[in-house]
Structures are given as C-alpha cells and as structure tokens.
Design a protein around this motif. Structure first.
Motif, PDB file in Angstrom:
ATOM      1  N   ASP A 158     108.675 -83.204  54.767  1.00  0.00           N
ATOM      2  CA  ASP A 158     108.622 -81.736  54.733  1.00  0.00           C
ATOM      3  C   ASP A 158     109.682 -81.133  55.649  1.00  0.00           C
ATOM      4  O   ASP A 158     110.283 -80.097  55.322  1.00  0.00           O
ATOM      5  CB  ASP A 158     107.228 -81.252  55.155  1.00  0.00           C
ATOM      6  N   ALA A 159     109.909 -81.768  56.777  1.00  0.00           N
ATOM      7  CA  ALA A 159     110.938 -81.279  57.708  1.00  0.00           C
ATOM      8  C   ALA A 159     112.320 -81.366  57.073  1.00  0.00           C
ATOM      9  O   ALA A 159     113.165 -80.471  57.267  1.00  0.00           O
ATOM     10  CB  ALA A 159     110.888 -82.076  59.006  1.00  0.00           C
ATOM     11  N   GLU A 160     112.562 -82.410  56.305  1.00  0.00           N
ATOM     12  CA  GLU A 160     113.845 -82.548  55.613  1.00  0.00           C
ATOM     13  C   GLU A 160     113.994 -81.478  54.531  1.00  0.00           C
ATOM     14  O   GLU A 160     115.087 -80.940  54.320  1.00  0.00           O
ATOM     15  CB  GLU A 160     113.966 -83.943  54.989  1.00  0.00           C
ATOM     16  N   VAL A 161     112.902 -81.164  53.866  1.00  0.00           N
ATOM     17  CA  VAL A 161     112.928 -80.092  52.862  1.00  0.00           C
ATOM     18  C   VAL A 161     113.278 -78.763  53.524  1.00  0.00           C
ATOM     19  O   VAL A 161     114.077 -77.975  52.992  1.00  0.00           O
ATOM     20  CB  VAL A 161     111.572 -79.993  52.126  1.00  0.00           C
ATOM     21  N   GLU A 162     112.703 -78.523  54.712  1.00  0.00           N
ATOM     22  CA  GLU A 162     112.994 -77.274  55.421  1.00  0.00           C
ATOM     23  C   GLU A 162     114.469 -77.197  55.823  1.00  0.00           C
ATOM     24  O   GLU A 162     115.081 -76.120  55.752  1.00  0.00           O
ATOM     25  CB  GLU A 162     112.108 -77.160  56.674  1.00  0.00           C
ATOM     26  N   LYS A 163     115.045 -78.320  56.219  1.00  0.00           N
ATOM     27  CA  LYS A 163     116.475 -78.325  56.531  1.00  0.00           C
ATOM     28  C   LYS A 163     117.300 -77.988  55.303  1.00  0.00           C
ATOM     29  O   LYS A 163     118.291 -77.244  55.382  1.00  0.00           O
ATOM     30  CB  LYS A 163     116.890 -79.707  57.062  1.00  0.00           C
ATOM     31  N   LEU A 164     116.882 -78.527  54.160  1.00  0.00           N
ATOM     32  CA  LEU A 164     117.596 -78.264  52.911  1.00  0.00           C
ATOM     33  C   LEU A 164     117.460 -76.798  52.524  1.00  0.00           C
ATOM     34  O   LEU A 164     118.417 -76.177  52.053  1.00  0.00           O
ATOM     35  CB  LEU A 164     117.042 -79.182  51.820  1.00  0.00           C
ATOM     36  N   ARG A 165     116.273 -76.252  52.712  1.00  0.00           N
ATOM     37  CA  ARG A 165     116.071 -74.822  52.430  1.00  0.00           C
ATOM     38  C   ARG A 165     116.947 -73.965  53.336  1.00  0.00           C
ATOM     39  O   ARG A 165     117.545 -72.979  52.898  1.00  0.00           O
ATOM     40  CB  ARG A 165     114.599 -74.443  52.636  1.00  0.00           C
ATOM     41  N   ASP A 166     117.028 -74.378  54.614  1.00  0.00           N
ATOM     42  CA  ASP A 166     117.835 -73.623  55.564  1.00  0.00           C
ATOM     43  C   ASP A 166     119.311 -73.638  55.166  1.00  0.00           C
ATOM     44  O   ASP A 166     120.008 -72.623  55.263  1.00  0.00           O
ATOM     45  CB  ASP A 166     117.663 -74.204  56.966  1.00  0.00           C
ATOM     46  N   ARG A 167     119.786 -74.804  54.695  1.00  0.00           N
ATOM     47  CA  ARG A 167     121.191 -74.899  54.279  1.00  0.00           C
ATOM     48  C   ARG A 167     121.477 -74.072  53.028  1.00  0.00           C
ATOM     49  O   ARG A 167     122.615 -73.698  52.776  1.00  0.00           O
ATOM     50  CB  ARG A 167     121.564 -76.374  54.030  1.00  0.00           C
ATOM     51  N   ASN A 168     120.438 -73.822  52.257  1.00  0.00           N
ATOM     52  CA  ASN A 168     120.605 -73.027  51.033  1.00  0.00           C
ATOM     53  C   ASN A 168     120.108 -71.589  51.201  1.00  0.00           C
ATOM     54  O   ASN A 168     119.906 -70.877  50.213  1.00  0.00           O
ATOM     55  CB  ASN A 168     119.861 -73.697  49.871  1.00  0.00           C
ATOM     56  N   SER A 169     119.921 -71.160  52.438  1.00  0.00           N
ATOM     57  CA  SER A 169     119.445 -69.804  52.693  1.00  0.00           C
ATOM     58  C   SER A 169     120.571 -68.792  52.543  1.00  0.00           C
ATOM     59  O   SER A 169     121.741 -69.152  52.460  1.00  0.00           O
ATOM     60  CB  SER A 169     118.864 -69.718  54.106  1.00  0.00           C
ATOM     61  N   ARG A 170     120.191 -67.522  52.517  1.00  0.00           N
ATOM     62  CA  ARG A 170     121.192 -66.446  52.514  1.00  0.00           C
ATOM     63  C   ARG A 170     120.771 -65.407  53.540  1.00  0.00           C
ATOM     64  O   ARG A 170     119.597 -65.307  53.909  1.00  0.00           O
ATOM     65  CB  ARG A 170     121.333 -65.818  51.129  1.00  0.00           C
ATOM     66  N   LEU A 171     121.737 -64.645  54.019  1.00  0.00           N
ATOM     67  CA  LEU A 171     121.464 -63.619  55.020  1.00  0.00           C
ATOM     68  C   LEU A 171     121.249 -62.278  54.342  1.00  0.00           C
ATOM     69  O   LEU A 171     122.049 -61.864  53.497  1.00  0.00           O
ATOM     70  CB  LEU A 171     122.634 -63.524  56.010  1.00  0.00           C
ATOM     71  N   VAL A 172     120.160 -61.614  54.717  1.00  0.00           N
ATOM     72  CA  VAL A 172     119.867 -60.278  54.174  1.00  0.00           C
ATOM     73  C   VAL A 172     119.687 -59.315  55.343  1.00  0.00           C
ATOM     74  O   VAL A 172     119.132 -59.663  56.386  1.00  0.00           O
ATOM     75  CB  VAL A 172     118.601 -60.291  53.288  1.00  0.00           C
ATOM     76  N   THR A 173     120.194 -58.109  55.172  1.00  0.00           N
ATOM     77  CA  THR A 173     120.094 -57.088  56.221  1.00  0.00           C
ATOM     78  C   THR A 173     118.660 -56.598  56.364  1.00  0.00           C
ATOM     79  O   THR A 173     117.981 -56.324  55.371  1.00  0.00           O
ATOM     80  CB  THR A 173     121.021 -55.913  55.901  1.00  0.00           C
ATOM     81  N   VAL A 174     118.197 -56.500  57.622  1.00  0.00           N
ATOM     82  CA  VAL A 174     116.861 -55.953  57.885  1.00  0.00           C
ATOM     83  C   VAL A 174     117.002 -54.704  58.749  1.00  0.00           C
ATOM     84  O   VAL A 174     117.843 -54.650  59.640  1.00  0.00           O
ATOM     85  CB  VAL A 174     115.958 -56.997  58.586  1.00  0.00           C
ATOM     86  N   GLU A 175     116.196 -53.715  58.448  1.00  0.00           N
ATOM     87  CA  GLU A 175     116.292 -52.449  59.187  1.00  0.00           C
ATOM     88  C   GLU A 175     114.956 -51.987  59.749  1.00  0.00           C
ATOM     89  O   GLU A 175     114.879 -50.975  60.447  1.00  0.00           O
ATOM     90  CB  GLU A 175     116.851 -51.367  58.258  1.00  0.00           C
TER      91      GLU A 175
END
Length: 432
Positions: A140-157
């Motif tokens: 599961d930790a490896e899956v989370e790393k993979l998710r993190d590498r495929n993440s995108r940045l979105v603006t929060v206000e």
C-alpha cells in the motif's frame, strides 16, 4: 632481454637485475639517432643530415644512450617482472643503470610487489541471511508513492498553507536592515517541508493565506556557504500569491491502466509485491555477504604495501569523478561546493580502500588454495555479457580485457561463493 636475478628485499620490495643484449640496444640507439638528429647542428651538414658516427664523434659516443635506455627499459622491465613470477604493484621504481655501451644494457630495478598472503579459517564462518517479509502495508505504501508521482497541483483558496503544499510567493531578505545579494525573488515556487530553505523558514509560511504579507525571522547557520551571512539574523519580507495542493488520483483500475502496464489494481499490487520481494532478497544477500567479508578481512595476514592502498584510493576517486562528470560536474567543482580540500577528500576513501584491498587479497588466496579456476565456457559467457552491456563486438571486448585478468576476477567470484556455501547460520550450513 634476460632476467639475471631477482632478489627479495624488505617491505615487499624486489631487486631485479636485467640485461638487454647488444643487438636490441643498438636498435634503440639507432632509433634515438633518427629521433634527435633533426635538432642537432654539425658543421658542414644541413640540420638533420649528419651521419651518426660524426654526431657521436662530435657530441660523444653516449649522446643517444639516455634516450635509448628510456625507450628500452619499460618493456624490458615488464618482461623481467613476468619472468620473475612476482606481481608488480604500481609504485615508484628505483632504477640504476649498471652498464651501458656497445655490449648492451644492464640495469637494476627495485620494484614493489604484491605481498605473500596467509589466510585460514575461511570455511564455516557464521553469518545469517534475513529476508524481510513484504506485507500488505508495504505494498500500500508503494501504491501511495505511485499516486504521489502521478499527482497534480491544484490551486486552493479556502484555507491556509499546510506542510506539503506548494506556494508561490515574493521575498526579500535583510540583515541589519540592509538587503543582501541573492536574498530577493518574485513568484518563487517552494514546496513546504522540502527543506530547500534555511532552517525555520518554511515553517513560518505554514498557516499563512493567499495575499498575506508577513515577516519570516531566521538565523543563517554557522556553516552557511556565504561567509558574510554565517550566523547572522535575517528578516525576510514576504507576500504569498498562491497556494497549491496535491490532488492524488483514486487507487482504482483506471489508475492502474494509466500509471502502469497492468489493467487492474490487483495486478499492479502483485507486481509491486514481487519487485519489493526481489529488492529485499538482494538487500539480504548483500548484508549476508558483508558479514562474511568483514570476517574475511580480519583473517588476512599480510604485510600490505602502502602503494596498494594509495592505488585503490586513486581508483575510487577516478570512479567518483567519472560519476560527477555524468552529472555535468567535476571533482574540482565538487570540492569547491563542499568546502573540502583534496587531503580531506582522499582521507574519506581510505578506510573503504583498505577493506577492498584486503578482501581482494583474501579471495585471491582462497582461489589459489582451493585451486579454483573458471572454465573456458564461463570465460566466453562473461565476455559475452560485457559485449552485450557495452554494445560491442566480443572480439573487441577481448582486446580490451586481458584473459588473465578476467580469469582472476571470475576466480575471486567463485571463491566468494565457496565462502558463502561453507558458512553456517544457527549451527546449520549456510546458503547453497
């Protein structure tokens, strides 16, 4: 060339007495004459045209002897070392020409040779190989790393900046109320918690909101690279423009298709588990081997020449420099960035170099004692691996790697295998 004698001296030094016959020496003198005559002036002849006997009459019979000796002795010495049966260690050579003239050349050379090695008790060493089990939580930790590498940045206000967010901000630094060089930037992007800035800086952005203006108070470390800022208190006036948070994809089958070669999460997890298992198997094997190596080093009895350690350090530094060059750096730049001098840098390689030299001597001696030799098939297979690795023809590889050197390397590897196979763990025989 003929080896007249080989006398063992103290401290792994050997004196070789070498003779080069008259014909070989005459050929070297003739070669030296052709090389130097263009630079010599003899009255009545154009430069470069004077006969050799007149040049020797004018400048002396031995005018070309030094060049002839320098040309002859390296090969003559190599042949003498090979005939002596000693293995030369790259080190200073004390050369003494004892006779030179029409009758030929005789010289004595004192060289450093590899030491005589004794080793006993290399069978039955105690070592354990522990392979850490891969759990579902690890996968599961490896899956989370993979998710993190495929993440995108979105603006929060709708919230303040948090650790892990990426912020865009302006800043200008002041020391003693004066701005300093390199202390100002606009629309700078920083991931909070990445520790890119000096200690205490990023933590003071956490909790701030978009459009906030605020001061960050920090103190530069005593080992900071800029001399004028070391240990100084500074104030950075900042304005936060944007907060971006990572948006991670859902861990579902669609994600598996997008992020890997698999169609389902179950397949992806199975592959991740397999790779983790292989990694831990390799790590356990390395740790197991290290336990044995540390014991072998202690078993080595030899008066090892200092030159062997120095040469190993030099080789390791060359390899380090090569890796730096692949990153667009060089050793000089690295030393400047780290603030190290060459003596201190070399000292950092010494302990590991000593260990490498000792383990190599140990395994070579074990191979000798156990009469371990690679087969012709194993040699060809190894040459084939090198050819495939470097995308070169096998015959070209053979011209670059001497068979005797490859044989020795393979024998050393087989000696290490023997040490592993005969090791014991918990009273039982080690791995096979």
């Amino acid at each position: 060339m003929s080896l007249k004698s080989a006398n063992k001296l103290e401290n792994n030094r050997v004196e070789l007495e070498v003779e080069v016959d008259a014909a070989a020496f005459e050929a070297a003198v003739a070669k030296a004459y052709k090389k130097n005559i263009r630079r010599m002036n003899v009255p009545g002849f154009r430069k470069g045209k004077a006969p050799r006997h007149l040049v020797e009459k004018m400048y002396g019979t031995g005018v070309f002897y030094e060049d002839a000796v320098n040309d002859l002795y390296p090969q003559a010495l190599d042949e003498a070392v090979a005939e002596s049966g000693y293995e030369y260690v790259e080190d200073k050579i004390d050369l003494d020409v004892t006779s030179v003239g029409e009758e030929g050349l005789q010289f004595k050379a004192v060289i450093t040779v590899r030491p005589e090695v004794e080793i006993d008790g290399y069978k039955g060493l105690k070592a354990e190989k522990k392979v850490e089990e891969v759990t579902d939580a690890d996968v599961d930790a490896e899956v989370e790393k993979l998710r993190d590498r495929n993440s995108r940045l979105v603006t929060v206000e709708d919230r303040a900046a948090a650790n892990g967010d990426t912020v865009v901000f302006d800043f200008e630094g002041f020391v003693d109320n004066q701005p300093f060089e390199g202390g100002k930037a606009e629309n700078y992007t920083l991931e909070l918690g990445s520790n890119q800035f000096i200690p205490g800086f990023e933590e003071q952005i956490v909790g701030k909101k978009t459009d906030d203006e605020f001061d960050v108070n920090v103190t530069f470390p005593e080992d900071y690279h800029a001399e004028e800022l070391k240990g100084k208190a500074a104030v950075f006036k900042c304005r936060l423009h944007e907060i971006k948070a990572k948006e991670l994809p859902e861990a579902d089958d669609e994600f598996a298709k997008d992020a890997s070669e698999f169609d389902t999460m179950d397949e992806l997890k199975a592959d991740l588990k397999k790779k983790l298992s292989e990694q831990r198997e390799h790590a356990a094997e390395d740790a197991f081997e290290t336990q044995l190596i540390n014991q072998l080093v202690e078993l080595v009895k030899a008066d090892i020449p200092e030159a062997m350690f120095v040469n190993r350090v030099n080789e390791d530094i060359r390899e380090f420099d090569y890796r730096l060059q692949n990153q667009g750096l060089n050793l000089e730049m690295y030393l400047q960035y780290t603030g190290m001098d060459m003596d201190g840098f070399r000292a950092g390689f010494r302990e590991q170099a000593e260990k490498k030299v000792k383990i190599r001597l140990a395994l070579e001696k074990i191979a000798e004692l156990e009469k371990i030799e690679p087969t012709a098939e194993e040699l060809e297979e190894e040459y084939g691996k090198f050819a495939e690795q470097y995308k070169m023809d096998v015959e070209k590889i053979k011209s670059l790697i001497a068979e005797k050197d490859l044989k020795k390397d393979l024998a050393v590897g087989k000696a290490m295998d023997l040490v592993k196979e005969t090791s014991v763990s918990g009273g039982k025989k080690g791995k096979k």
